[in-house]
Design a protein around this motif. Structure first.
Motif, PDB file in Angstrom:
ATOM      1  N   HIS A  52      95.129  29.352   1.593  1.00 37.00           N
ATOM      2  CA  HIS A  52      93.981  28.452   1.491  1.00 37.00           C
ATOM      3  C   HIS A  52      93.183  28.512   2.780  1.00 37.00           C
ATOM      4  N   TRP A  53      91.907  28.711   2.657  1.00 40.50           N
ATOM      5  CA  TRP A  53      91.028  28.767   3.823  1.00 40.50           C
ATOM      6  C   TRP A  53      90.146  27.533   3.797  1.00 40.50           C
ATOM      7  N   PRO A  54      90.245  26.688   4.820  1.00 37.28           N
ATOM      8  CA  PRO A  54      89.388  25.488   4.834  1.00 37.28           C
ATOM      9  C   PRO A  54      87.917  25.883   4.949  1.00 37.28           C
ATOM     10  N   PRO A  55      87.037  25.092   4.364  1.00 38.71           N
ATOM     11  CA  PRO A  55      85.606  25.424   4.439  1.00 38.71           C
ATOM     12  C   PRO A  55      85.128  25.498   5.886  1.00 38.71           C
ATOM     13  N   GLN A  56      84.300  26.483   6.142  1.00 40.39           N
ATOM     14  CA  GLN A  56      83.724  26.675   7.478  1.00 40.39           C
ATOM     15  C   GLN A  56      82.234  26.350   7.422  1.00 40.39           C
ATOM     16  N   SER A  57      81.698  25.864   8.507  1.00 41.91           N
ATOM     17  CA  SER A  57      80.262  25.637   8.601  1.00 41.91           C
ATOM     18  C   SER A  57      79.553  26.986   8.700  1.00 41.91           C
ATOM     19  N   SER A  58      78.574  27.178   7.836  1.00 40.44           N
ATOM     20  CA  SER A  58      77.822  28.438   7.866  1.00 40.44           C
ATOM     21  C   SER A  58      77.104  28.621   9.195  1.00 40.44           C
ATOM     22  N   PHE A  59      76.597  27.531   9.739  1.00 37.39           N
ATOM     23  CA  PHE A  59      75.876  27.634  11.008  1.00 37.39           C
ATOM     24  C   PHE A  59      76.844  27.895  12.165  1.00 37.39           C
ATOM     25  N   ALA A  60      77.990  27.238  12.154  1.00 38.49           N
ATOM     26  CA  ALA A  60      78.948  27.449  13.244  1.00 38.49           C
ATOM     27  C   ALA A  60      79.468  28.882  13.239  1.00 38.49           C
ATOM     28  N   THR A  61      79.875  29.377  12.073  1.00 39.44           N
ATOM     29  CA  THR A  61      80.400  30.742  12.022  1.00 39.44           C
ATOM     30  C   THR A  61      79.289  31.766  12.216  1.00 39.44           C
ATOM     31  N   GLY A  62      78.126  31.509  11.633  1.00 37.64           N
ATOM     32  CA  GLY A  62      77.017  32.453  11.757  1.00 37.64           C
ATOM     33  C   GLY A  62      76.521  32.578  13.186  1.00 37.64           C
ATOM     34  N   PHE A  63      76.323  31.459  13.854  1.00 39.43           N
ATOM     35  CA  PHE A  63      75.852  31.507  15.244  1.00 39.43           C
ATOM     36  C   PHE A  63      76.891  32.129  16.164  1.00 39.43           C
TER      37      PHE A  63
ATOM     38  N   GLY B 286      78.989  34.432  15.212  1.00 38.14           N
ATOM     39  CA  GLY B 286      79.279  35.801  14.783  1.00 38.14           C
ATOM     40  C   GLY B 286      80.701  35.948  14.284  1.00 38.14           C
ATOM     41  N   LYS B 287      81.201  34.916  13.632  1.00 34.48           N
ATOM     42  CA  LYS B 287      82.573  34.923  13.140  1.00 34.48           C
ATOM     43  C   LYS B 287      82.610  35.030  11.624  1.00 34.48           C
ATOM     44  N   CYS B 288      83.765  35.380  11.116  1.00 38.00           N
ATOM     45  CA  CYS B 288      83.977  35.535   9.681  1.00 38.00           C
ATOM     46  C   CYS B 288      83.676  34.205   8.965  1.00 38.00           C
ATOM     47  N   PRO B 289      82.946  34.257   7.838  1.00 37.31           N
ATOM     48  CA  PRO B 289      82.608  33.013   7.141  1.00 37.31           C
ATOM     49  C   PRO B 289      83.797  32.370   6.424  1.00 37.31           C
ATOM     50  N   ARG B 290      84.879  33.106   6.207  1.00 38.46           N
ATOM     51  CA  ARG B 290      86.035  32.528   5.512  1.00 38.46           C
ATOM     52  C   ARG B 290      87.040  31.906   6.479  1.00 38.46           C
ATOM     53  N   CYS B 291      87.460  32.654   7.495  1.00 38.37           N
ATOM     54  CA  CYS B 291      88.494  32.138   8.397  1.00 38.37           C
ATOM     55  C   CYS B 291      87.905  31.560   9.690  1.00 38.37           C
ATOM     56  N   GLY B 292      86.692  31.993  10.050  1.00 43.11           N
ATOM     57  CA  GLY B 292      86.070  31.487  11.271  1.00 43.11           C
ATOM     58  C   GLY B 292      86.672  32.059  12.540  1.00 43.11           C
ATOM     59  N   LYS B 293      87.534  33.060  12.409  1.00 38.85           N
ATOM     60  CA  LYS B 293      88.198  33.621  13.588  1.00 38.85           C
ATOM     61  C   LYS B 293      87.844  35.086  13.823  1.00 38.85           C
ATOM     62  N   GLY B 294      87.818  35.886  12.777  1.00 33.38           N
ATOM     63  CA  GLY B 294      87.528  37.312  12.928  1.00 33.38           C
ATOM     64  C   GLY B 294      86.061  37.557  13.242  1.00 33.38           C
TER      65      GLY B 294
ATOM     66  N   GLN C 266      76.169  32.004   4.398  1.00 34.55           N
ATOM     67  CA  GLN C 266      75.645  31.298   3.228  1.00 34.55           C
ATOM     68  C   GLN C 266      75.920  32.085   1.951  1.00 34.55           C
ATOM     69  N   GLN C 267      75.808  33.398   2.016  1.00 34.66           N
ATOM     70  CA  GLN C 267      76.119  34.225   0.849  1.00 34.66           C
ATOM     71  C   GLN C 267      77.579  34.082   0.471  1.00 34.66           C
ATOM     72  N   TYR C 268      78.450  34.091   1.455  1.00 38.43           N
ATOM     73  CA  TYR C 268      79.865  33.917   1.156  1.00 38.43           C
ATOM     74  C   TYR C 268      80.115  32.538   0.556  1.00 38.43           C
ATOM     75  N   LYS C 269      79.512  31.532   1.147  1.00 41.20           N
ATOM     76  CA  LYS C 269      79.736  30.152   0.713  1.00 41.20           C
ATOM     77  C   LYS C 269      79.278  29.944  -0.725  1.00 41.20           C
TER      78      LYS C 269
END
Ligand SMILES: [Zn+2]
Length: 123
Positions: free
Chosen positions: A3-14, A16-24, A109-112
């Motif tokens: 299970h991957w908790p929802p990530q903020s599109s703006f936080a991950t996008g700004f 440059g992190k993966c939209p699913r895990c927020g780490k890669g 946003q596309q991933y979300k």
């Protein structure tokens, strides 16, 4: 299935992190999206922001820069070489940095919103 908790599109996008895990890392080059996330394995090949980031940057930057260019020209009438010396670096920096940030947000946003055909789904 993880299970991957929802990530903020703006936080991950700004960031440059993966939209699913927020780490890669999302990008493998300055504006090139990786094929997949090294941390969670999300397939990123189906996520393409297309011309979206360029449109936002062109419209936003044009609205900001052109009034400044016109003000400088009508106020001081500097020579054209001075316009080039001032505005070329400003425009380069003011376009490249937002391009990457906006591309990251649009891919997130596309991933979300699942705009891909399933390639971006968890493996
Ligand atoms: Zn990931």
């Amino acid at each position: 299935m993880t299970h991957w908790p929802p990530q903020s599109s703006f936080a991950t996008g700004f960031a440059g992190k993966c939209p699913r895990c927020g780490k890669g890392e999302l990008f493998r080059a300055f504006l090139t999206v990786r094929d997949s996330c090294a941390v969670c394995g999300l397939d990123l090949r189906g996520h393409d922001a297309g011309d979206g980031p360029a449109v936002f940057v062109i419209l936003g930057l044009g609205a900001l820069i052109m009034p400044l260019v016109l003000w400088l020209e009508f106020s001081y009438q500097p020579p054209m070489w001075l316009h080039a010396v001032i505005w070329l670096p400003v425009i380069l920096v003011a376009t490249l940095i937002p391009l990457r940030l906006i591309k990251g947000v649009l891919v997130a946003q596309q991933y979300k919103h699942r705009s891909t055909t399933g390639d971006g789904e968890p493996t």
